[in-house]
Design an enzyme around this catalytic site. Structure first.
Site, PDB file in Angstrom:
ATOM      1  N   PHE A  52     -18.806  49.183 -21.173  1.00 24.33           N
ATOM      2  CA  PHE A  52     -19.444  48.380 -22.213  1.00 24.33           C
ATOM      3  C   PHE A  52     -18.596  48.467 -23.470  1.00 24.33           C
ATOM      4  CE2 PHE A  52     -22.646  47.974 -25.676  1.00 24.33           C
ATOM      5  CZ  PHE A  52     -23.213  46.764 -25.322  1.00 24.33           C
TER       6      PHE A  52
ATOM      7  N   LEU B 152     -18.219  47.494 -27.166  1.00 24.49           N
ATOM      8  CA  LEU B 152     -18.783  47.011 -28.420  1.00 24.49           C
ATOM      9  C   LEU B 152     -18.052  47.616 -29.621  1.00 24.49           C
ATOM     10  CD1 LEU B 152     -20.983  45.436 -29.964  1.00 24.49           C
ATOM     11  CD2 LEU B 152     -22.496  47.422 -29.677  1.00 24.49           C
TER      12      LEU B 152
ATOM     13  N   PRO C 148     -12.389  49.829 -34.095  1.00 27.30           N
ATOM     14  CA  PRO C 148     -11.921  50.752 -35.137  1.00 27.30           C
ATOM     15  C   PRO C 148     -12.644  50.607 -36.465  1.00 27.30           C
ATOM     16  CG  PRO C 148     -10.058  49.892 -33.907  1.00 27.30           C
ATOM     17  CD  PRO C 148     -11.261  49.156 -33.419  1.00 27.30           C
TER      18      PRO C 148
ATOM     19  N   SER D 112     -21.315  52.146 -36.341  1.00 22.05           N
ATOM     20  CA  SER D 112     -22.742  51.918 -36.559  1.00 22.05           C
ATOM     21  C   SER D 112     -23.016  50.492 -37.022  1.00 22.05           C
ATOM     22  CB  SER D 112     -23.278  52.915 -37.596  1.00 22.05           C
ATOM     23  OG  SER D 112     -23.222  54.240 -37.097  1.00 22.05           O
TER      24      SER D 112
ATOM     25  N   ILE E  49     -28.453  83.808 -27.780  1.00 20.04           N
ATOM     26  CA  ILE E  49     -29.020  84.756 -26.819  1.00 20.04           C
ATOM     27  C   ILE E  49     -27.925  85.353 -25.946  1.00 20.04           C
ATOM     28  CG2 ILE E  49     -30.472  84.911 -24.739  1.00 20.04           C
ATOM     29  CD1 ILE E  49     -32.366  82.877 -26.144  1.00 20.04           C
TER      30      ILE E  49
ATOM     31  N   GLY F  50     -24.949  85.828 -26.922  1.00 19.58           N
ATOM     32  CA  GLY F  50     -24.058  86.617 -27.757  1.00 19.58           C
ATOM     33  C   GLY F  50     -22.608  86.204 -27.563  1.00 19.58           C
TER      34      GLY F  50
ATOM     35  N   GLU G  45     -24.750  55.861 -28.440  1.00 19.45           N
ATOM     36  CA  GLU G  45     -25.929  54.969 -28.373  1.00 19.45           C
ATOM     37  C   GLU G  45     -26.695  54.919 -29.698  1.00 19.45           C
ATOM     38  OE1 GLU G  45     -25.823  53.059 -26.066  1.00 19.45           O
ATOM     39  OE2 GLU G  45     -26.056  53.874 -24.040  1.00 19.45           O
TER      40      GLU G  45
END
Length: 384
Positions: free
Chosen positions: A123, A125, A128, A132, A338, A340, A364
């Site tokens: 796709f 769209l 450069p 947004s 957790i 570490g 997206e």
């Protein structure tokens, strides 16, 4: 109000979970660190029917619904989010746009192999100078001598370089009825002037190809036009709305993986004479993760259910994508904490999920764009 999944949902979810656990998970390290494309795994997902779930059997689809597809995306993403997002791009975006807006000839040509997973789609769209602000794209199409001629440059295009990707759905500007509009095309990769450019090296999803795409007098047949040329941008927005649900489902899968790994590690890791799970601080982290994951899962399932009912779901899709992508980063961060020092090592999957979590807040539609969408709906009087 019934929150139970029906039998078909439970079956497809269990199938995807088994495949993810037994086939994908053992290769998690390879997928996170190697640039080798897992063509065999993509083919197997196609053989299991994962790529064509919500489409009509006459086009090779499974005749299922969007809830089923998103349960699969969550399950696959629990083992590898890169493969989950591949289903998003191919099924939720490319295949859906052809299915909803294509001519009968276009559907017959492209959908059977896409639904079967024999081919995947891309796709195009983003450019450069238009991320947004998707409406600012500059790639231009001109109709001359019975063909469309495209010139322009796209970036961050997922899947386009893969051997099993024969087509790209492309957005370009064109003069339609005397007005400058965003128009949609199906562009075969074999088209003259279609150039797959450089590969991008991302911080995560090493095995997922992302490339630049260049059109240099790329010539497409008159039948390459997809949908109403006056509503090309609206078409994109409508399928990207589904893409947001898909990314939310993928994020939930990744977050659940963080909880799974962190919980198992906390039960085994001994410090100060006892498993670290027995420390309240650790239990609080795990509890918060579990609550956030359940909330995100409920959000994406509601959005997918509304889509299946043919009801508006813009608010729910944006909310699911926003919340799930942000709690993914939070859960990944807590999982690393957790673990570490081990959480910083590539040997442990939480390191890769932590890196990938930032990507999911951008693809997206960024978190900021989702908030803009929600804000506009609130301004227009949207009520829950």
């Amino acid at each position: 109000m019934n929150f139970d999944l029906d039998e078909s949902h439970r079956i497809i979810r269990a199938t995807a979970q088994r495949f993810a656990r037994n086939v994908i998970a053992p290769r998690a390290y390879e997928l996170a660190t190697s640039a080798e494309v897992p063509y065999d795994l993509i083919a197997k997902m196609g053989e299991l029917g994962f790529m064509g779930i919500p489409f009509a059997p006459e086009y090779g689809g499974g005749g299922g619904d969007w809830v089923s597809l998103h349960l699969v995306i969550e399950a696959i993403s629990r083992a590898d989010m890169g493969l989950g997002t591949l289903i998003d791009v191919t099924t939720s975006v490319v295949t859906q746009e052809i299915d909803r807006f294509g001519t009968e000839a276009q559907k017959q040509k492209w959908l059977p192999d896409l639904c079967a997973g024999k081919t995947i789609g891309a796709f195009a769209l983003t450019e450069p100078h238009s991320g947004s602000d998707a409406g600012a794209l500059k790639t231009r199409a001109v109709f001359e001598d019975g063909e469309w001629v495209l010139n322009g440059r796209k970036q961050f295009i997922t899947n386009v370089a893969l051997d099993n990707c024969p087509l790209v759905v492309v957005a370009a500007r064109a003069e339609i009825e005397g007005q400058d509009r965003i128009v949609t095309f199906i562009a075969p990769k074999s088209s003259p002037g279609f150039i797959v450019g450089r590969s991008y090296h991302k911080i995560a999803f090493a095995s997922g190809a992302t490339n630049e795409l260049v059109f240099e007098n790329c010539r497409l047949g008159a039948d390459s036009l997809l949908g109403d040329p006056r509503r090309g941008f609206a078409q994109h927005l409508s399928v990207l709305e589904t893409g947001r649900i898909s990314i939310a489902a993928a994020c939930v899968g990744g977050a659940q993986a963080c909880l799974d790994h962190a919980l198992a590690y906390a039960r085994e890791r001994v410090q100060f004479g006892k498993p670290i799970f027995e420390f309240q601080a650790t239990q609080f982290k795990l509890s918060d993760m579990a609550v956030k994951i359940e909330m995100a899962r409920t959000l994406y399932l509601k959005a997918a259910w509304l889509k299946d009912q043919g009801r508006p779901h813009t608010f729910e899709a944006a909310s699911a994508k926003l919340y799930a992508s942000e709690i993914l980063e939070q859960c990944a961060s807590e999982a690393v904490q957790i673990f570490g020092g081990n959480g910083l090592m590539e040997d442990y999957p939480v390191a890769g999920i932590y890196r990938a979590s930032k990507i999911m807040q951008i693809v997206e539609g960024t978190s900021e764009v989702q908030r803009l969408i929600i804000g506009r709906l609130l301004a227009a009087g949207k009520e829950s």
